[in-house]
Enzyme design. Structure first.
Site, PDB file in Angstrom:
ATOM      1  N   TYR A  64       0.997  -1.126  -0.245  1.00  0.00           N
ATOM      2  CA  TYR A  64      -0.020   0.198   0.013  1.00  0.00           C
ATOM      3  C   TYR A  64       0.856   1.195   0.015  1.00  0.00           C
ATOM      4  O   TYR A  64       1.944   1.473   0.882  1.00  0.00           O
ATOM      5  CB  TYR A  64      -0.902  -0.051   1.407  1.00  0.00           C
ATOM      6  N   GLU A  66      -0.328   4.912  -0.738  1.00  0.00           N
ATOM      7  CA  GLU A  66      -0.926   6.167  -0.756  1.00  0.00           C
ATOM      8  C   GLU A  66       0.027   7.368  -0.574  1.00  0.00           C
ATOM      9  O   GLU A  66       0.987   7.420   0.299  1.00  0.00           O
ATOM     10  CB  GLU A  66      -2.115   6.432   0.294  1.00  0.00           C
ATOM     11  N   ASP A 210      -5.724  14.077 -25.288  1.00  0.00           N
ATOM     12  CA  ASP A 210      -6.052  12.734 -24.644  1.00  0.00           C
ATOM     13  C   ASP A 210      -5.178  11.885 -25.780  1.00  0.00           C
ATOM     14  O   ASP A 210      -5.707  11.528 -26.880  1.00  0.00           O
ATOM     15  CB  ASP A 210      -7.351  12.180 -24.827  1.00  0.00           C
ATOM     16  N   THR A 236      -2.751   6.560 -22.075  1.00  0.00           N
ATOM     17  CA  THR A 236      -2.657   5.037 -21.362  1.00  0.00           C
ATOM     18  C   THR A 236      -1.335   4.483 -21.328  1.00  0.00           C
ATOM     19  O   THR A 236      -0.574   4.781 -22.445  1.00  0.00           O
ATOM     20  CB  THR A 236      -3.576   4.046 -22.115  1.00  0.00           C
ATOM     21  N   LYS A 239      -1.968  -0.249 -24.985  1.00  0.00           N
ATOM     22  CA  LYS A 239      -2.005   0.017 -26.553  1.00  0.00           C
ATOM     23  C   LYS A 239      -0.754  -0.158 -27.157  1.00  0.00           C
ATOM     24  O   LYS A 239      -0.044  -1.112 -26.813  1.00  0.00           O
ATOM     25  CB  LYS A 239      -2.626   1.348 -26.726  1.00  0.00           C
ATOM     26  N   ARG A 245      -1.977  -2.279 -18.223  1.00  0.00           N
ATOM     27  CA  ARG A 245      -3.061  -1.630 -18.256  1.00  0.00           C
ATOM     28  C   ARG A 245      -2.954  -0.532 -17.183  1.00  0.00           C
ATOM     29  O   ARG A 245      -2.887  -0.765 -16.189  1.00  0.00           O
ATOM     30  CB  ARG A 245      -4.299  -2.339 -18.119  1.00  0.00           C
TER      31      ARG A 245
END
Length: 419
Positions: A64, A66, A210, A236, A239, A245
């Site tokens: 974890y 954060e 984008d 992203t 692709k 991903r």
């Protein structure tokens, strides 16, 4: 299916899963079989390297983290900090950006963060219309973007299929949007980023690019880089970029703090550190000469596929492509997009449907990133087009075509077995 059909780096994990949960192991092996035997022409998909898959299966999946390096909300993040710093440094170097945030869980999360940093609910935004190829995050009423902001759609010229920049400028002057979004899910040509910047400056709007689809081509020098022109670039990491991903944000130092706060804590909580590490691996791979050659081959394959599909009787949008994308209408063969996709699926050819930029008409959307990762070249693209033509015309039984597809993919396995 043998475990050798799975990337060798995942072999031990696959064997463990097979012993512990054979039901799920069978499902995953079936998916590996599907990917290896069908023609993967979905423009948004690719095959990651074994090294990327190894990072995804690393112990960082347990951590974890954060916050950001040096300012985490959990202890024990020293190694996680190293992984994220490597990822951000590689991203900045790869794309020439002053700042990179590699935490977004997806491209949509990256776009949401950009909106959160630059806009307020009710602000006007100009983006490509959904029928012309705009993404859900570009104003769909089913998406947060269409519910929170006032979107106006620009489009393409009905005769050429190219972005109508005169109309874009007129809409910008008429609506005075707070932001202009440059990006599409199915536009096969390079946008004119300099002209987008000029229009945005005319109306004092932020320019958000984008670049989810072309960013991998940018990394390989096969497409223009939007970073020098945009206030924010969202993308992203899968692709064409061939990573895990996920999403990322690139921007100048002036907006760095605003973007980081928009990602965390506004949009999402803890970063997926195993994915961040896998992104770092992908950025490192994308900085190599081998990836540059790959990116240019992706484009060469797309152009060869577009030309061959036209020879088979399909109407190819814009007359070709500059990217990995090809969009085509099967109407000249007497099929609508849904029927065409169904016939192709029956032959083991997997692709998508998209808008064609003129009214409700829909067509086929193909991409060459995955088949290029498999090692296919222009000669194979001509063969792929011939298989598609036969499937769409119904001149050969679907079973026989599926056998031909399987024979082709067997010669180009996505993860060749290693001794």
């Amino acid at each position: 299916m043998s475990v050798t059909s799975v990337p060798s780096s995942a072999g031990t994990a696959s064997e463990t899963l097979l012993r512990q949960d054979p039901e799920m192991a069978g499902i995953l092996l079936a998916e590996a079989e599907r990917q290896a035997t069908d023609l993967q022409l979905i423009a948004a998909e690719n095959f990651t390297s074994p090294a990327v898959l190894a990072a995804l299966a690393s112990p960082l999946a347990n951590k974890y983290a954060e916050g950001y390096p040096g300012a985490r909300h959990h202890g024990g993040c020293e190694v996680a900090d190293l992984a994220e710093r490597v990822a951000t440094d590689r991203a900045k170097a790869l794309f020439g950006a002053e700042h990179a945030n590699v935490q977004p869980h997806s491209g949509s999360a990256a776009v949401l963060a950009a909106y959160a940093a630059l806009l307020r609910p009710g602000d006007k935004v100009l983006a490509m219309g959904l029928r012309e190829g705009g993404h859900l995050t570009h104003g769909s009423p089913a998406n947060f973007s269409g519910r929170w902001f006032d979107f106006t759609g620009y489009g393409v010229h009905p005769d050429t299929g190219l972005i109508d920049y005169d109309r874009l400028r007129a809409l910008a002057l008429a609506h005075r949007p707070r932001a202009i979004v440059c990006g599409s899910t199915s536009y096969p040509r390079h946008p004119d980023y300099a002209l987008f910047r000029e229009i945005a400056d005319e109306v004092d709007a932020h320019l958000i690019v984008d670049a989810a689809h072309p960013i991998g081509l940018v990394a390989g020098g096969a497409a223009p880089n939007p970073v020098p022109y945009a206030d924010v670039v969202c993308a992203t990491t899968h692709k064409v970029l061939r990573g895990p991903r996920g999403g990322m944000i690139l921007c100048g130092s002036r907006l760095a703090d605003r973007m980081d706060r928009a990602v965390f804590p506004f949009v999402q909580g803890g970063a997926l550190m195993h994915t961040v590490a896998a992104k770092a691996v992908a950025f490192g791979e994308a900085a190599t000469p081998a990836f540059t050659a790959y990116a240019h081959q992706v484009v060469a394959n797309a152009r060869a596929l577009a030309a061959a599909l036209a020879e088979e009787g399909l109407a190819v949008a814009t007359g070709g492509t500059d990217t990995h994308l090809v969009t085509a209408d099967a109407g000249p063969l007497g099929l609508d997009a849904t029927a065409a996709r169904g016939r192709l699926a029956g032959a083991g050819i997997v692709l998508d449907i998209c808008g064609l930029g003129r009214g409700p008409a829909r067509g086929l959307r193909l991409g060459t990133a995955a088949v290029t990762s498999q090692g296919m070249g222009e000669a194979e693209m001509v063969r792929v087009a011939a298989l598609m033509g036969a499937a769409l015309r119904g001149t050969e039984p679907a079973g026989r075509l599926r056998e031909e597809v399987a024979h082709l993919t067997a010669a180009f396995p996505p993860y060749p077995a290693r001794n």
